[in-house]
Design a protein around this motif. Structure first.
Motif, PDB file in Angstrom:
ATOM      1  N   ASN A 133       0.830  -1.212   0.000  1.00 31.69           N
ATOM      2  CA  ASN A 133       0.000   0.000   0.000  1.00 31.69           C
ATOM      3  C   ASN A 133       0.862   1.258   0.000  1.00 31.69           C
ATOM      4  O   ASN A 133       0.536   2.243  -0.674  1.00 31.69           O
ATOM      5  CB  ASN A 133      -0.927  -0.008   1.219  1.00 31.69           C
TER       6      ASN A 133
ATOM      7  N   ALA B 246       1.006   3.864  -3.262  1.00 31.82           N
ATOM      8  CA  ALA B 246       0.695   5.284  -3.054  1.00 31.82           C
ATOM      9  C   ALA B 246       1.789   6.164  -3.651  1.00 31.82           C
ATOM     10  O   ALA B 246       1.499   7.164  -4.328  1.00 31.82           O
ATOM     11  CB  ALA B 246       0.533   5.569  -1.560  1.00 31.82           C
TER      12      ALA B 246
ATOM     13  N   THR C 152       0.300  12.679   0.593  1.00 32.33           N
ATOM     14  CA  THR C 152       0.227  11.280   0.987  1.00 32.33           C
ATOM     15  C   THR C 152       0.378  11.182   2.498  1.00 32.33           C
ATOM     16  O   THR C 152       1.346  11.680   3.078  1.00 32.33           O
ATOM     17  CB  THR C 152       1.329  10.458   0.297  1.00 32.33           C
TER      18      THR C 152
ATOM     19  N   ASP D  57      -5.894   3.603   0.418  1.00 32.00           N
ATOM     20  CA  ASP D  57      -5.229   2.402  -0.090  1.00 32.00           C
ATOM     21  C   ASP D  57      -5.417   2.261  -1.597  1.00 32.00           C
ATOM     22  O   ASP D  57      -5.707   1.181  -2.124  1.00 32.00           O
ATOM     23  CB  ASP D  57      -5.742   1.149   0.628  1.00 32.00           C
ATOM     24  N   GLY D  58      -5.274   3.384  -2.307  1.00 32.30           N
ATOM     25  CA  GLY D  58      -5.313   3.379  -3.766  1.00 32.30           C
ATOM     26  C   GLY D  58      -6.687   3.500  -4.377  1.00 32.30           C
ATOM     27  O   GLY D  58      -6.811   3.609  -5.598  1.00 32.30           O
TER      28      GLY D  58
ATOM     29  N   GLN E 277      -4.577   9.459   0.672  1.00 37.30           N
ATOM     30  CA  GLN E 277      -4.022  10.477  -0.215  1.00 37.30           C
ATOM     31  C   GLN E 277      -5.091  11.519  -0.537  1.00 37.30           C
ATOM     32  O   GLN E 277      -6.258  11.186  -0.748  1.00 37.30           O
ATOM     33  CB  GLN E 277      -3.509   9.850  -1.519  1.00 37.30           C
TER      34      GLN E 277
END
Length: 362
Positions: free
Chosen positions: A216, A220, A275, A334-335, A354
């Protein structure tokens, strides 16, 4: 046996001498006494939590550990950052530090000596011996109770309530080395734990596996570089420690549902990314909004939010604000970009948040 007991003034003098040594040699030096005292940056730390926090913030894998004897007893450790330091300079440092101790404790009635640094295999053997003496700390022990203890740090046992500090040390190491290949065994060594024990600590404290947590963080960073740079995908893969671009692509797609090239194509209008990696202080009940506010407040970054029909929006971070519905801030976890309000998503099992400023028109 020595009848002399160092005073607080002695410790302050030693802390001052070590700070001067660090300034003169550019070899960062700390001292830890087994009576529970840490000397660092010209300061004396007596509180357990302060000591643990200060050690957890250091990459101890780069330090040479010099045992200190006081008469016939093992008294503590000198820790010298050995990164890019020759063996000859370390030996000179050992001699100098022995002299510093003699000058700081002139009333001592027994010999004080700084010994040669422990070798990595010796530290490992100390950890191994500790596991034999305290088998309940070994791989077979369940973490069902709160007694997670006694592991080793630099060959010294740390108490049960310090498991938190051990996982903190591991997380700090991952952050510092995320741009390289990371294995559970390597990080466990850096945190002075067994791999199986560290694996269970990740599950207990971060609620994800070690591999998931590391991937993860890497994905990122990959998203950030894909959106904000023109670095070729194969180079980004290499920069993040992936041996093969195909494996990087596989992990990236599993996390984001897009290939790296598709992600770059869809997100070329992104102008700024913040982030926020998982902090161990995140609480199970915290929302993305809670950890976001804490992160920006701690760093002095301006942010504003608004609420519309019960939904919370972040409208400004830094100098960038929402603009008539054409540009604004969105968040991913987590994306993944989520549809819920920022104050509805809990972070208990999340690894990275993020914030992305983008042009909605693209």
């Amino acid at each position: 046996m020595s009848s002399f007991s160092p005073t607080q003034e002695n410790y302050h003098d030693l802390a001052q001498a070590l700070a001067k040594f660090t300034s003169l040699t550019q070899i960062k030096t700390l001292c830890y006494g087994f009576n529970g005292i840490l000397l660092k940056n010209n300061l004396v730390f007596l509180n357990d939590s302060a000591i643990q926090s200060n050690l957890a913030n250091e990459d101890l894998t780069s330090f040479a550990l010099f045992p200190i004897s006081w008469g016939n007893q093992l008294w503590g450790l000198m820790l010298c950052d050995a990164n890019s330091v020759s063996q000859k300079r370390l030996e000179l440092a050992r001699t100098y530090l022995t002299d510093v101790l003699h000058q700081t404790f002139p009333q001592a009635d027994v010999p004080i000596q700084v010994w040669e640094p422990l070798k990595p295999n010796q530290i490992k053997q100390l950890n191994y011996f500790n596991s034999l003496m305290f088998p309940h700390n070994g791989p077979s022990e369940s973490l069902a109770t709160d007694d997670l203890a006694t592991t080793m740090i630099n060959g010294q046992p740390i108490s049960s309530d310090d498991a938190y500090q051990s996982i903190k040390l591991a997380v700090a190491y991952i952050r510092q080395h995320v741009q390289q290949s990371l294995s559970l065994h390597e990080v466990a060594e850096a945190a002075y734990l067994s791999p199986s024990y560290l694996s269970r600590l990740f599950k207990k404290y971060l609620h994800v596996s070690f591999v998931e947590y590391v991937n993860n963080q890497k994905i990122a960073l990959a998203q950030e570089r894909l959106a904000l740079t023109f670095i070729p995908i194969n180079q980004i893969s290499t920069q993040l420690g992936f041996a093969q671009t195909s494996y990087f692509t596989k992990i990236f797609k599993r996390k984001t549902h897009l290939t790296p090239s598709e992600f770059r194509q869809h997100n070329h209008a992104i102008q700024k990314v913040y982030t926020i990696p998982r902090d161990l202080d995140w609480q199970a009940t915290d929302s993305v909004y809670d950890v976001t506010r804490a992160y920006f407040k701690h760093r002095g970054i301006t942010y504003r939010s608004d609420t519309d029909d019960g939904t919370t929006y972040v409208t400004q971070i830094g100098d960038l604000t929402d603009s008539a519905g054409t540009r604004g801030w969105v968040f991913t976890v987590d994306g993944q970009q989520l549809l819920q309000s920022v104050d509805e998503v809990r972070v208990q099992d999340k690894s990275v948040v993020q914030w992305v400023y983008m042009n909605y028109a693209h």
